[in-house]
Write a protein that holds these residues in place. Structure first.
Motif, short mmCIF file in Angstrom:
data_model
loop_
_atom_site.label_atom_id
_atom_site.label_comp_id
_atom_site.label_asym_id
_atom_site.label_seq_id
_atom_site.Cartn_x
_atom_site.Cartn_y
_atom_site.Cartn_z
N GLU A 61 22.43 9.83 24.60
CA GLU A 61 22.44 9.14 23.28
C GLU A 61 21.06 8.67 22.78
O GLU A 61 20.88 8.03 21.53
CB GLU A 61 23.34 7.58 23.24
CG GLU A 61 22.86 6.58 24.37
CD GLU A 61 23.88 5.41 24.36
OE1 GLU A 61 24.66 5.52 23.51
OE2 GLU A 61 23.71 4.82 25.14
N TYR A 67 16.40 9.50 18.79
CA TYR A 67 15.49 8.31 18.28
C TYR A 67 13.82 8.68 18.88
O TYR A 67 13.69 9.10 19.84
CB TYR A 67 15.67 7.10 18.95
CG TYR A 67 17.05 6.53 18.86
CD1 TYR A 67 17.43 6.14 17.40
CD2 TYR A 67 18.18 6.36 19.64
CE1 TYR A 67 18.90 5.74 17.17
CE2 TYR A 67 19.42 5.90 19.32
CZ TYR A 67 19.68 5.68 17.98
OH TYR A 67 21.05 5.21 17.91
N ASP A 107 25.45 -0.83 16.46
CA ASP A 107 25.63 0.45 15.64
C ASP A 107 24.33 1.39 15.62
O ASP A 107 23.17 0.87 15.55
CB ASP A 107 25.59 -0.27 14.34
CG ASP A 107 25.94 1.02 13.10
OD1 ASP A 107 25.72 2.17 13.47
OD2 ASP A 107 26.45 0.77 11.94
N PRO A 108 24.73 2.38 16.35
CA PRO A 108 23.49 3.36 16.63
C PRO A 108 22.85 3.94 15.31
O PRO A 108 21.67 4.34 15.48
CB PRO A 108 24.17 4.49 17.50
CG PRO A 108 25.83 4.71 17.14
CD PRO A 108 26.01 3.12 16.68
N ASP A 109 23.52 3.92 14.30
CA ASP A 109 22.84 4.27 13.01
C ASP A 109 21.86 3.17 12.58
O ASP A 109 21.32 3.48 11.37
CB ASP A 109 24.07 4.81 11.99
CG ASP A 109 24.76 5.65 12.43
OD1 ASP A 109 24.30 6.71 12.93
OD2 ASP A 109 26.17 5.69 11.86
N SER A 118 26.53 2.53 27.54
CA SER A 118 26.26 2.95 26.17
C SER A 118 25.63 1.78 25.31
O SER A 118 26.23 0.49 25.36
CB SER A 118 27.35 3.51 25.43
OG SER A 118 27.01 4.01 24.08
N LEU A 119 24.73 2.19 24.56
CA LEU A 119 24.30 1.10 23.39
C LEU A 119 25.34 0.78 22.32
O LEU A 119 25.13 -0.26 21.82
CB LEU A 119 23.02 1.71 22.84
CG LEU A 119 22.97 3.18 21.97
CD1 LEU A 119 23.32 2.63 20.70
CD2 LEU A 119 21.52 3.49 21.95
N THR A 120 26.35 1.65 22.20
CA THR A 120 27.25 1.63 21.15
C THR A 120 28.08 0.12 21.60
O THR A 120 28.84 -0.47 20.91
CB THR A 120 28.02 2.59 21.14
OG1 THR A 120 28.65 3.10 22.21
CG2 THR A 120 27.37 3.83 20.51
#
Length: 391
Positions: free
Chosen positions: A203, A207, A180-182, A174-176
């Motif tokens: 996820e 985007y 921060d995904p936001d 995961s990119l998390t």
């Protein structure tokens, strides 16, 4: 009224006008002015992202163009040179304690002033502020917060390539794990993947996807790009398009068929043979443990079956003119003299009009290339695939 805007947001500078290296692996002829002149007069790009604008000499060259009245800064962000707008960017390598391997990201600033602040901040966190794609000695989230503090954009670069990318080596699942995904504004797919391959990754559903050339030489400008619907070519309009606000959006991605990408399939680095997906450690041909995992395999590992949370434009498999067998420099010059820019040739000129300038056989090849109707020999292990016209 909204306009069609063609954009390539990942272009390197090889050298400054004084000869100083910026992207060491970039062409020595790849200078700021060469890029701008090529983008506006030859390629027909309305919007370009040069991702080495943190380099102090590059900033000085941009300011010099403005002083000489060859360019001017836009109130909505970006620098206009003739019919092309430059968005000031920087490519940066992250390898903090949360990463499994190095990750490249693209950052963009709205103004020269903001890029100066960002460059000065970067200077304390990198070994050589003059060079491209430098490793930054801070956490990924720290970099994200700095970019957004300056009202910039943050885009993970070529996220599936086996080396120096988010999913290629940077994170497990995961990119998390790193970001921060936001505080991510878009995802750059890279040459070995497309929208259809990655739409199963949950996820990423929120985007916009961008497709860019990652040009290290002048000829590679716009080998991948996107068409956007904007009021004008500037930073604020680009930001709106990435977040699909006020009717702005990416309306099409144009890129190589992923089968042509040099990391599409798993290949043994020792003998060069393509390896079946179920092979995970040893090459069945030479026995070496030197497998380079293909982008296609990595994407399948990450995929499930979610629905995108935003509108996904079509991804059109398009082959650049100089990739097409039989279309050499002289033929391209004939076409440019007749039709102005490569964007015109690829999007506006009819087959009949092409046949008035070049042989019917070559005109037919261009039409096949721009609509993705080509045979492909699959690439992998650092070797590009090949176009096959079946002739």
């Amino acid at each position: 009224m909204l306009k069609e805007i063609y954009a390539d947001l990942h272009i390197h500078i090889g050298r400054t006008e004084t000869g100083r290296a910026v992207k060491i692996t970039g062409s020595k002829n790849l200078t700021l002015q060469t890029i701008l002149k090529t983008a506006t007069a030859r390629k027909g790009l309305d919007l370009i992202g040069i991702i080495d604008c943190h380099s102090p000499e590059v900033i000085e060259e941009i300011e010099q163009l403005i002083q000489e009245k060859l360019a001017y800064e836009l109130t909505c962000g970006g620098v206009r040179y003739e019919s092309t707008t430059l968005i000031l960017g920087a490519e940066i390598e992250i390898y903090d304690e949360h990463c499994q391997g190095p990750i490249h990201v693209l950052t963009f600033m709205p103004t020269i002033a903001a890029m100066k602040v960002f460059s000065n901040w970067m200077r304390a966190h990198v070994k050589n502020i003059h060079l491209s794609s430098q490793r930054i000695y801070c956490e990924g989230r720290t970099l994200q917060h700095k970019v957004h503090e300056l009202n910039g954009l943050f885009i993970p670069a070529h996220v599936f390539t086996p080396f120096k990318s988010l999913f290629g080596r940077g994170v497990k699942k995961s990119l998390t794990e790193v970001f921060d995904p936001d505080l991510i504004d878009a995802i750059e797919l890279g040459l070995s993947s497309d929208t259809y391959m990655v739409e199963g990754i949950k996820e990423l559903a929120r985007y916009s996807f961008v497709t860019n050339s990652d040009a290290h030489s002048v000829g590679k400008l716009a080998r991948e790009y996107q068409k956007l619907s904007l009021m004008d070519a500037n930073f604020e309009e680009l930001k709106k398009a990435l977040h699909q606000t006020d009717g702005r959006m990416i309306t099409a991605n144009y890129g190589l068929n992923p089968l042509l990408g040099k990391y599409h399939e798993t290949v043994c680095a020792n003998c060069g043979e393509q390896v079946a997906e179920n092979e995970t450690t040893h090459c069945p041909y030479c026995g070496k443990q030197q497998l380079i995992k293909g982008v296609a395999k990595r994407i399948r590992e990450l995929s499930s079956t979610p629905k995108p949370e935003i509108i996904r434009p079509p991804y059109i498999h398009q082959v650049p003119l100089d990739f097409i067998p039989g279309i050499g420099p002289k033929t391209i010059e004939k076409l440019l003299n007749a039709f102005g820019t490569e964007m015109n040739i690829l999007h506006k000129v009819t087959v009949t009009e092409l046949q008035e300038i070049i042989p019917e056989k070559l005109a037919a090849r261009i039409d096949l290339a721009r609509t993705g109707k080509l045979g492909i020999t699959v690439g992998g292990g650092g070797v590009y695939g090949k176009v096959d016209f079946g002739e």
